[in-house]
Design an enzyme around this catalytic site. Structure first.
Site, PDB file in Angstrom:
ATOM      1  N   THR A 128       0.888  -1.298   0.070  1.00 26.60           N
ATOM      2  CA  THR A 128      -0.051   0.034   0.144  1.00 26.60           C
ATOM      3  C   THR A 128       0.977   1.162  -0.012  1.00 26.60           C
ATOM      4  O   THR A 128       1.887   1.321   0.604  1.00 26.60           O
ATOM      5  CB  THR A 128      -0.927   0.027   1.308  1.00 26.60           C
ATOM      6  OG1 THR A 128      -1.535  -1.210   1.301  1.00 26.60           O
ATOM      7  CG2 THR A 128      -2.035   1.356   1.401  1.00 26.60           C
ATOM      8  N   PRO A 130       0.723   5.773  -0.112  1.00 26.14           N
ATOM      9  CA  PRO A 130      -0.511   7.009   0.071  1.00 26.14           C
ATOM     10  C   PRO A 130      -1.384   7.286  -0.993  1.00 26.14           C
ATOM     11  O   PRO A 130      -2.773   7.462  -0.649  1.00 26.14           O
ATOM     12  CB  PRO A 130       0.674   8.141   0.466  1.00 26.14           C
ATOM     13  CG  PRO A 130       1.827   7.476   1.026  1.00 26.14           C
ATOM     14  CD  PRO A 130       2.041   6.418   0.084  1.00 26.14           C
ATOM     15  N   ALA A 132      -2.096   4.828  -3.645  1.00 20.76           N
ATOM     16  CA  ALA A 132      -2.632   3.646  -3.999  1.00 20.76           C
ATOM     17  C   ALA A 132      -2.845   2.603  -3.131  1.00 20.76           C
ATOM     18  O   ALA A 132      -2.010   2.037  -2.431  1.00 20.76           O
ATOM     19  CB  ALA A 132      -1.232   2.983  -5.041  1.00 20.76           C
ATOM     20  N   ILE A 159       1.789   0.037   7.166  1.00 18.66           N
ATOM     21  CA  ILE A 159       2.512  -1.178   6.908  1.00 18.66           C
ATOM     22  C   ILE A 159       2.836  -1.762   8.366  1.00 18.66           C
ATOM     23  O   ILE A 159       3.396  -1.314   9.348  1.00 18.66           O
ATOM     24  CB  ILE A 159       4.053  -1.159   6.436  1.00 18.66           C
ATOM     25  CG1 ILE A 159       3.878  -0.420   4.936  1.00 18.66           C
ATOM     26  CG2 ILE A 159       4.694  -2.454   6.129  1.00 18.66           C
ATOM     27  CD1 ILE A 159       2.874  -0.969   3.863  1.00 18.66           C
ATOM     28  N   GLY A 341     -24.627  -1.196  27.758  1.00 21.01           N
ATOM     29  CA  GLY A 341     -25.066   0.022  28.093  1.00 21.01           C
ATOM     30  C   GLY A 341     -23.803   0.808  28.383  1.00 21.01           C
ATOM     31  O   GLY A 341     -22.931   0.887  27.548  1.00 21.01           O
ATOM     32  N   GLY A 342     -23.934   1.734  29.539  1.00 21.29           N
ATOM     33  CA  GLY A 342     -22.660   2.747  29.468  1.00 21.29           C
ATOM     34  C   GLY A 342     -21.532   2.244  29.821  1.00 21.29           C
ATOM     35  O   GLY A 342     -20.463   2.651  29.349  1.00 21.29           O
ATOM     36  N   GLU A 365      -6.638  -6.730   3.550  1.00 21.50           N
ATOM     37  CA  GLU A 365      -6.677  -7.640   2.668  1.00 21.50           C
ATOM     38  C   GLU A 365      -7.731  -7.454   1.564  1.00 21.50           C
ATOM     39  O   GLU A 365      -8.428  -8.541   1.240  1.00 21.50           O
ATOM     40  CB  GLU A 365      -6.579  -8.998   3.227  1.00 21.50           C
ATOM     41  CG  GLU A 365      -5.500  -9.185   4.235  1.00 21.50           C
ATOM     42  CD  GLU A 365      -4.462 -10.025   3.926  1.00 21.50           C
ATOM     43  OE1 GLU A 365      -4.284 -10.424   2.698  1.00 21.50           O
ATOM     44  OE2 GLU A 365      -3.324 -10.136   4.584  1.00 21.50           O
TER      45      GLU A 365
HETATM   46  C1  LIG Z   1      -4.427  -1.726  10.388  1.00 22.11           C
HETATM   47  C2  LIG Z   1      -4.012  -1.652   8.950  1.00 22.11           C
HETATM   48  C3  LIG Z   1      -2.961  -2.644   8.667  1.00 22.11           C
HETATM   49  C4  LIG Z   1      -2.553  -2.591   7.377  1.00 22.11           C
HETATM   50  N1  LIG Z   1      -1.539  -3.418   6.984  1.00 22.11           N
HETATM   51  C5  LIG Z   1      -0.743  -3.423   5.605  1.00 22.11           C
HETATM   52  C6  LIG Z   1       0.256  -4.187   5.454  1.00 22.11           C
HETATM   53  O1  LIG Z   1       1.063  -4.652   6.396  1.00 22.11           O
HETATM   54  N2  LIG Z   1       0.848  -3.981   3.991  1.00 22.11           N
HETATM   55  C7  LIG Z   1       0.092  -3.373   3.205  1.00 22.11           C
HETATM   56  O2  LIG Z   1       0.761  -3.242   2.096  1.00 22.11           O
HETATM   57  N3  LIG Z   1      -1.064  -2.523   3.436  1.00 22.11           N
HETATM   58  C8  LIG Z   1      -1.614  -2.445   4.837  1.00 22.11           C
HETATM   59  N4  LIG Z   1      -2.723  -1.971   5.118  1.00 22.11           N
HETATM   60  C9  LIG Z   1      -3.471  -1.289   4.098  1.00 22.11           C
HETATM   61  C10 LIG Z   1      -4.630  -1.785   3.335  1.00 22.11           C
HETATM   62  O3  LIG Z   1      -4.476  -3.107   2.811  1.00 22.11           O
HETATM   63  C11 LIG Z   1      -5.561  -0.820   2.949  1.00 22.11           C
HETATM   64  O4  LIG Z   1      -5.702   0.426   3.774  1.00 22.11           O
HETATM   65  C12 LIG Z   1      -6.757  -1.208   1.793  1.00 22.11           C
HETATM   66  O5  LIG Z   1      -6.264  -1.966   0.676  1.00 22.11           O
HETATM   67  C13 LIG Z   1      -7.590  -0.067   1.279  1.00 22.11           C
HETATM   68  O6  LIG Z   1      -6.733   0.802   0.674  1.00 22.11           O
HETATM   69  P1  LIG Z   1      -6.943   2.338   1.094  1.00 22.11           P
HETATM   70  O7  LIG Z   1      -6.758   2.453   2.556  1.00 22.11           O
HETATM   71  O8  LIG Z   1      -5.964   3.193   0.437  1.00 22.11           O
HETATM   72  O9  LIG Z   1      -8.368   2.940   0.876  1.00 22.11           O
HETATM   73  P2  LIG Z   1      -8.629   3.237  -0.811  1.00 22.11           P
HETATM   74  O10 LIG Z   1      -8.414   2.304  -1.518  1.00 22.11           O
HETATM   75  O11 LIG Z   1      -8.535   4.652  -0.876  1.00 22.11           O
HETATM   76  O12 LIG Z   1     -10.426   2.952  -0.426  1.00 22.11           O
HETATM   77  C14 LIG Z   1     -11.206   4.076   0.094  1.00 22.11           C
HETATM   78  C15 LIG Z   1     -12.551   3.698  -0.028  1.00 22.11           C
HETATM   79  O13 LIG Z   1     -13.096   3.713  -1.337  1.00 22.11           O
HETATM   80  C16 LIG Z   1     -13.527   2.420  -1.786  1.00 22.11           C
HETATM   81  N5  LIG Z   1     -13.125   1.719  -3.115  1.00 22.11           N
HETATM   82  C17 LIG Z   1     -11.895   1.987  -3.599  1.00 22.11           C
HETATM   83  N6  LIG Z   1     -12.081   1.563  -5.050  1.00 22.11           N
HETATM   84  C18 LIG Z   1     -13.338   0.980  -5.120  1.00 22.11           C
HETATM   85  C19 LIG Z   1     -13.786   0.473  -6.109  1.00 22.11           C
HETATM   86  N7  LIG Z   1     -13.075  -0.012  -7.160  1.00 22.11           N
HETATM   87  N8  LIG Z   1     -15.103  -0.111  -5.946  1.00 22.11           N
HETATM   88  C20 LIG Z   1     -15.795   0.374  -4.932  1.00 22.11           C
HETATM   89  N9  LIG Z   1     -15.331   1.099  -3.690  1.00 22.11           N
HETATM   90  C21 LIG Z   1     -14.005   1.399  -3.928  1.00 22.11           C
HETATM   91  C22 LIG Z   1     -12.991   1.347  -0.558  1.00 22.11           C
HETATM   92  O14 LIG Z   1     -13.597   0.395  -0.345  1.00 22.11           O
HETATM   93  C23 LIG Z   1     -13.080   2.256   0.734  1.00 22.11           C
HETATM   94  O15 LIG Z   1     -14.304   2.241   1.074  1.00 22.11           O
HETATM   95  C24 LIG Z   1      -3.006  -1.803   6.291  1.00 22.11           C
HETATM   96  C25 LIG Z   1      -4.497  -1.232   6.836  1.00 22.11           C
HETATM   97  C26 LIG Z   1      -4.589  -0.990   7.985  1.00 22.11           C
HETATM   98  C27 LIG Z   1      -6.017  -0.126   8.222  1.00 22.11           C
END
Ligand SMILES: Cc1cc2nc3c(=O)[nH]c(=O)nc-3n(C[C@H](O)[C@H](O)[C@H](O)COP(=O)(O)OP(=O)(O)OC[C@H]3O[C@@H](n4cnc5c(N)ncnc54)[C@H](O)[C@@H]3O)c2cc1C
Length: 381
Positions: A128, A130, A132, A159, A341-342, A365
Site C-alpha cells: 500500500t 499513500p 495507491a 505497513i 449500556g454505559g 486484505e
Molecule cells: C491496520 C491496518 C494494517 C495494514 N497493514 C498493511 C500491510 O501490512 N501492508 C500493506 O501493504 N497494506 C496494509 N494495510 C493497507 C490496506 O491494505 C489498505 O488500507 C486497503 O487495501 C484499502 O486501501 P486504502 O486504505 O488506500 O483505501 P482506498 O483504496 O482509498 O479506498 C477508500 C474507499 O473507497 C472504496 N473503493 C476503492 N476502490 C473502489 C472500487 N473500485 N469500487 C468500490 N469502492 C472502492 C474502498 O472500499 C474504501 O471504502 C493496512 C491497513 C490497515 C488499516
C-alpha cells in the site's frame, strides 16, 4: 463460551494448545501493549519456538507442514485474546513470509524465511502507498536497474510491523517496463531506507503500523525475490488471496470473544428485578449473534477445506468468507456493545476495545467494497 462444534481431533487439540498459549502469553500482555501502543516483540520468538509462525508452510522450508485450517485455528484463538497482537503475529505468519515462500530461491529461504518462521527475523510486507490502496496498479514505488544493482524509490504506508521489521518484502513497479512488478527484500540499516513514523490508530493498538520511505535504496540481485524480468501484478497479488481466510478466522475470533463477554454480562447485570439477558430485546441479540457466528465459522472453515483440496485458489470463496466473517464481527460487536449500556462505552471494558478493533477486518486484505466487486465479477456481473 459459544461452542461451534468439532473441526476434527487434530484441530481441536491444536485449538486447546493455542488457547492455553493465548491465555498465558497474550492475555498477560495485552493491556500494557494496548496502552503503550507497542507490540510485545518477544512474542515473535515465543510464537516461533512453539511452531505458531508458518505452521502452513512445508517442513522443508522451516514450516510446520500443516494445512491452512491449522493456521486459521491459531489466528482465531490469538484474535480471541487480542486482534492487535494477532495481527502482528499474523503478518509474520503469512504476508511477508508468503512472498519469501512463493518467490524465494533456496539461498533466500535459508537466509530469511527460516529465521522468520522461527520468529528471529521480522519481515513486513509493503504494497500500500499513500496514493495507491485498493487501486494497487497506481503504485509509484519503483526499482530501476543500474549496472548489477537495483535502486528502489518510493513510499509505503499502513505497513504492519513496519516500525519493528528487520526486513521489508516490498512490491514495486519495475522501471522501463510497461506493467511488470518486482518483490525485493530491503533490510533495516540499508542506506536510504527508513520507517519515517509509526501511525496512531483507532484500534489494534498493540500492533504497530508505519509509513516507510525508500530513497534510492541500492540493493544487489540477491535481494530480488521475484524472477529477473518481474511478474504480472496478478501474480504478485495472488499471494494475498489465501490470506483472506486467515483474516476471516481472525474476525471469527473477535466475534466469539464479543459474544462471550456479552453473555457473561447479560447473565450477571440486573435491571427491573431480573438479569438483563431475560429481556427478549436482549436475548434476541444473542440469538442473532450466535447464528451469524456459526455461519461465519462454517463458511470460513469450508473455504479452508477447498483451499486444502483444490490446486487452484478458490478466489470467490475466499472473498465470500472474508466478507461474511468481517461483517459478522462488526455486527456482533455492535450488538454486544448495546448489551453493556454505559459500561461498554468506558475504556475499562473489553467490549470497547473489541468495538474499535472490529473495523480492522473490513479494510485489510481488500476492503468490503473490493470483496463485493470480486464476488459480483465471479457471478458474471
Ligand atoms: C491496520 C491496518 C494494517 C495494514 N497493514 C498493511 C500491510 O501490512 N501492508 C500493506 O501493504 N497494506 C496494509 N494495510 C493497507 C490496506 O491494505 C489498505 O488500507 C486497503 O487495501 C484499502 O486501501 P486504502 O486504505 O488506500 O483505501 P482506498 O483504496 O482509498 O479506498 C477508500 C474507499 O473507497 C472504496 N473503493 C476503492 N476502490 C473502489 C472500487 N473500485 N469500487 C468500490 N469502492 C472502492 C474502498 O472500499 C474504501 O471504502 C493496512 C491497513 C490497515 C488499516
Amino acid at each position: 463460551m459459544i461452542s461451534l462444534g468439532s473441526l476434527g481431533t487434530d484441530l481441536d487439540e491444536l485449538r486447546q494448545v493455542a488457547r492455553a498459549f493465548a491465555d498465558r502469553e497474550i492475555e498477560s500482555r495485552v493491556d500494557e501493549a494496548e496502552s503503550a501502543e507497542h507490540f510485545p516483540t518477544e512474542l515473535f520468538r515465543l510464537a516461533g519456538a512453539n511452531g505458531f509462525i508458518g505452521s502452513h508452510y512445508p517442513v522443508d522450508v522451516g514450516g510446520g507442514g500443516g494445512g491452512i485450517a491449522a493456521a486459521m485455528v491459531l489466528r482465531e484463538e490469538f484474535s480471541y485474546s487480542s486482534v492487535g497482537i494477532s495481527s502482528g503475529l499474523g503478518h509474520q505468519d503469512h504476508v511477508g513470509t508468503a512472498y519469501l515462500h512463493r518467490f524465494g530461491s533456496p539461498e533466500q529461504i535459508d537466509r530469511w524465511l527460516r529465521p522468520a518462521l522461527a520468529g528471529e527475523f521480522v519481515i513486513a510486507m509493503a504494497v500500500t502507498e499513500p496514493d495507491a490502496g485498493s487501486d494497487v496498479r497506481r503504485m509509484r514505488s519503483k526499482a530501476r536497474r543500474e549496472g548489477n544493482e537495483w535502486v528502489i524509490t518510493g513510499r509505503k504506508t499502513f505497513i504492519t510491523n513496519g516500525p519493528l521489521a528487520d526486513g521489508i518484502a516490498i512490491v514495486v513497479r519495475l522501471a522501463d517496463t510497461t506493467d511488470r512488478f518486482g518483490v525485493f527484500v530491503v533490510l533495516r540499516g540499508d542506506p536510504g531506507y527508513q520507517c519515517e513514523r509509526t501511525l496512531g490508530k483507532m484500534g489494534c493498538n498493540s500492533s504497530e503500523v508505519g509509513e516507510l520511505v525508500f530513497d534510492d535504496v541500492r540493493v544487489g540481485p540477491d535481494r530480488m525475490l521475484s524472477p529477473e524480468g518481474g511478474s504480472s501484478l496478478e501474480d504478485v497479488l495472488d499471494v494475498l488471496v489465501r490470506g483472506r481466510v486467515l483474516v476471516a478466522a481472525s474476525a471469527l475470533g473477535l466475534a466469539r470473544r464479543a459474544f462471550d463477554v456479552g453473555m457473561e454480562y447479560a447473565k450477571q447485570r440486573e435491571a427491573f428485578g431480573r438479569p438483563i439477558g431475560r429481556f427478549q430485546e436482549i436475548s434476541m441479540k444473542f440469538a442473532d449473534a450466535s447464528t451469524a457466528i456459526r455461519a461465519a465459522h462454517l463458511i470460513t472453515y469450508d473455504t479452508a477445506a477447498l483451499l486444502e483440496r483444490d490446486s487452484t485458489v478458490p478466489v470467490l470463496e475466499c472473498s465470500q468468507a472474508k466478507l461474511f466473517a468481517s461483517e459478522t464481527a462488526v455486527m456482533v460487536v455492535d450488538q454486544m456493545m448495546r448489551v453493556f449500556g454505559g459500561a461498554g462505552f468506558m475504556q475499562s471494558s473489553v467490549i470497547e476495545r473489541l468495538y474499535r478493533d472490529a473495523r480492522f477486518f473490513t479494510i485489510v486484505e481488500g476492503t468490503v467494497e473490493i470483496q463485493h466487486r470480486i464476488i459480483s465479477s465471479h457471478l458474471g456481473l
